[in-house]
Design a protein around this motif. Structure first.
Motif, PDB file in Angstrom:
ATOM      1  N   GLY A   1       0.781  -1.221   0.000  1.00 42.25           N
ATOM      2  CA  GLY A   1       0.000   0.000   0.000  1.00 42.25           C
ATOM      3  C   GLY A   1       0.814   1.272   0.000  1.00 42.25           C
ATOM      4  O   GLY A   1       0.253   2.368  -0.114  1.00 42.25           O
ATOM      5  N   SER A   2       2.121   1.158   0.134  1.00 38.67           N
ATOM      6  CA  SER A   2       2.965   2.354   0.150  1.00 38.67           C
ATOM      7  C   SER A   2       3.170   2.891  -1.262  1.00 38.67           C
ATOM      8  O   SER A   2       3.026   2.171  -2.257  1.00 38.67           O
ATOM      9  N   GLY A   3       3.539   4.177  -1.335  1.00 36.60           N
ATOM     10  CA  GLY A   3       3.855   4.753  -2.631  1.00 36.60           C
ATOM     11  C   GLY A   3       5.049   4.083  -3.280  1.00 36.60           C
ATOM     12  O   GLY A   3       5.093   3.908  -4.504  1.00 36.60           O
ATOM     13  N   GLU A   4       6.024   3.690  -2.434  1.00 35.03           N
ATOM     14  CA  GLU A   4       7.196   3.000  -2.966  1.00 35.03           C
ATOM     15  C   GLU A   4       6.810   1.677  -3.619  1.00 35.03           C
ATOM     16  O   GLU A   4       7.340   1.325  -4.682  1.00 35.03           O
TER      17      GLU A   4
ATOM     18  N   LEU B   1      14.285   1.778  -4.054  1.00 29.82           N
ATOM     19  CA  LEU B   1      13.201   2.388  -3.291  1.00 29.82           C
ATOM     20  C   LEU B   1      12.924   1.645  -1.987  1.00 29.82           C
ATOM     21  O   LEU B   1      12.328   2.216  -1.064  1.00 29.82           O
ATOM     22  N   ILE B   2      13.342   0.390  -1.879  1.00 34.60           N
ATOM     23  CA  ILE B   2      13.178  -0.317  -0.610  1.00 34.60           C
ATOM     24  C   ILE B   2      14.059   0.329   0.461  1.00 34.60           C
ATOM     25  O   ILE B   2      13.640   0.495   1.615  1.00 34.60           O
ATOM     26  N   THR B   3      15.271   0.716   0.094  1.00 36.85           N
ATOM     27  CA  THR B   3      16.139   1.433   1.027  1.00 36.85           C
ATOM     28  C   THR B   3      15.471   2.729   1.465  1.00 36.85           C
ATOM     29  O   THR B   3      15.468   3.075   2.657  1.00 36.85           O
ATOM     30  N   ASP B   4      14.890   3.455   0.521  1.00 33.67           N
ATOM     31  CA  ASP B   4      14.215   4.707   0.844  1.00 33.67           C
ATOM     32  C   ASP B   4      13.031   4.470   1.782  1.00 33.67           C
ATOM     33  O   ASP B   4      12.779   5.263   2.704  1.00 33.67           O
TER      34      ASP B   4
END
Length: 348
Positions: free
Chosen positions: A167-170, A293-296
């Motif tokens: 559900g996240s934007g990433e 983006l997982i790191t972010d």
């Protein structure tokens, strides 16, 4: 092992240790419950020294390596420790100990699971954030009674992130990237986003709802047809029906469109989907990892936990965009360039 009460600086604490390691791949060693020495509670007026504990399911060497690759860039900015396993007490304790050895006394716990409900009760209990043990818990790949668990030993303040990646934007942006690199024409392609799913009906519906943002982004990107579904992988009675539904979706889209993309709504890997969809033609993509983006996402979730308590960390300033307002409640106990995508395959 029965719970034992011990006194520590005038506070009651439950301490325990398990031997064994949880991983999604390979046989697991037998686990014995043993006692472990207490850790000294941090003084209330200690200067906060933040660190991050990242929890993830764990799997084979490639799966685990992808998670390690995702957290590695953060270690230049803040202490980070990784606990693989399904809320595995042994790896969680080792991660807390490693952070303490680096001087950390305020720990943001970020859970790299698709669903925020995954292993939540066990995690809260082990971290001392709720008094009641779960009815059952996974230790390694062995199911045990929750009464065998005692909370972990730590003197750190624990800030637990409640949300999962779903559900996240990433998450939506990563899956749009996956589709874009699949080598198909959107207008000629149907898409299935397929997740592990949950046993509880309500939790499974929440997972499906969390997938809709990514599905909407793909529809806006011009894909002819986009569906979401869960396989209910660990629940045999629900899985049989789910498998038939997913196979029918893929077969139907294959009749209507030139291509069918199956995108795993999973942290890493394609799961059991190749076996389930055997005999059908589709293009498989990677899940969420590997992707920068997982790191972010990990950094943003940890920053939000720190900022919600008024603590500025090396992850960045406490602005609304950077997590100045926490997106979910805090559960606190006082005291590289983007990797190239996997070679895509057509399953028949």
């Amino acid at each position: 092992m029965p719970n034992r009460l011990r006194a520590s600086f005038g506070a009651l604490g439950l301490i325990w240790m398990l031997s064994g390691c949880a991983s999604a791949g390979g046989a697991q060693p037998a686990v014995e419950l043993t006692s472990r020495p207490e850790r000294t509670e941090a003084a209330p007026d200690s200067e906060p020294r933040p660190g991050i504990l990242v929890m993830a399911h764990g799997g084979g060497a490639e799966w685990n390596g992808r998670v390690e690759d995702a957290v590695r860039p953060l270690r230049d900015r803040i202490p980070v420790s990784l606990a693989l396993g399904m809320a595995n007490p042994e790896t969680m304790q080792a991660a807390l100990d490693a952070l303490a050895d680096e001087g950390v006394n305020t720990v943001a716990v970020v859970r790299l699971f698709v669903s925020g409900a995954s292993f939540l009760h066990s995690t809260e209990y082990l971290l001392g954030l709720r008094p009641d043990p779960p009815e059952r818990a996974m230790v390694g790949h062995r199911m045990v009674s929750g009464t065998e668990l005692d909370p972990l030993a730590t003197g750190s303040r624990i800030l637990l992130e409640m949300e999962g990646l779903g559900g996240s934007g990433e998450a939506a942006r990563i899956l749009v990237d996956r589709a874009a690199t699949a080598g198909v024409t959107p207008a000629e392609s149907g898409v299935l986003l397929l997740a592990h799913g949950m046993g509880d009906e309500g939790e499974d519906r929440r997972v499906i709802r969390s997938m809709e943002d990514a599905a909407l982004a793909l529809r806006d990107g011009g894909y002819a047809e986009v569906h979401v579904g869960t396989l209910r992988e660990d629940w045999a009675s629900a899985r049989e029906e789910a498998e038939e539904r997913m196979k029918a979706l893929v077969a139907g889209m294959g009749e209507r469109h030139r291509h069918v993309l199956v995108i795993p709504y999973r942290v890493s890997g394609f799961g059991p989907y190749a076996d389930v969809l055997e005999g059908l033609e589709y293009v498989a993509t990677e899940g969420f990892l590997p992707h920068p983006l997982i790191t972010d996402w990990i950094a943003a979730k940890a920053a939000a936990r720190f900022c919600a308590t008024g603590l500025v960390s090396a992850l960045g300033p406490c602005t609304p965009a950077a997590g100045g307002r926490a997106p979910s409640p805090v559960r606190a106990r006082p005291g590289n360039p983007e990797p190239a995508p996997r070679q895509l395959s057509t399953r028949r």
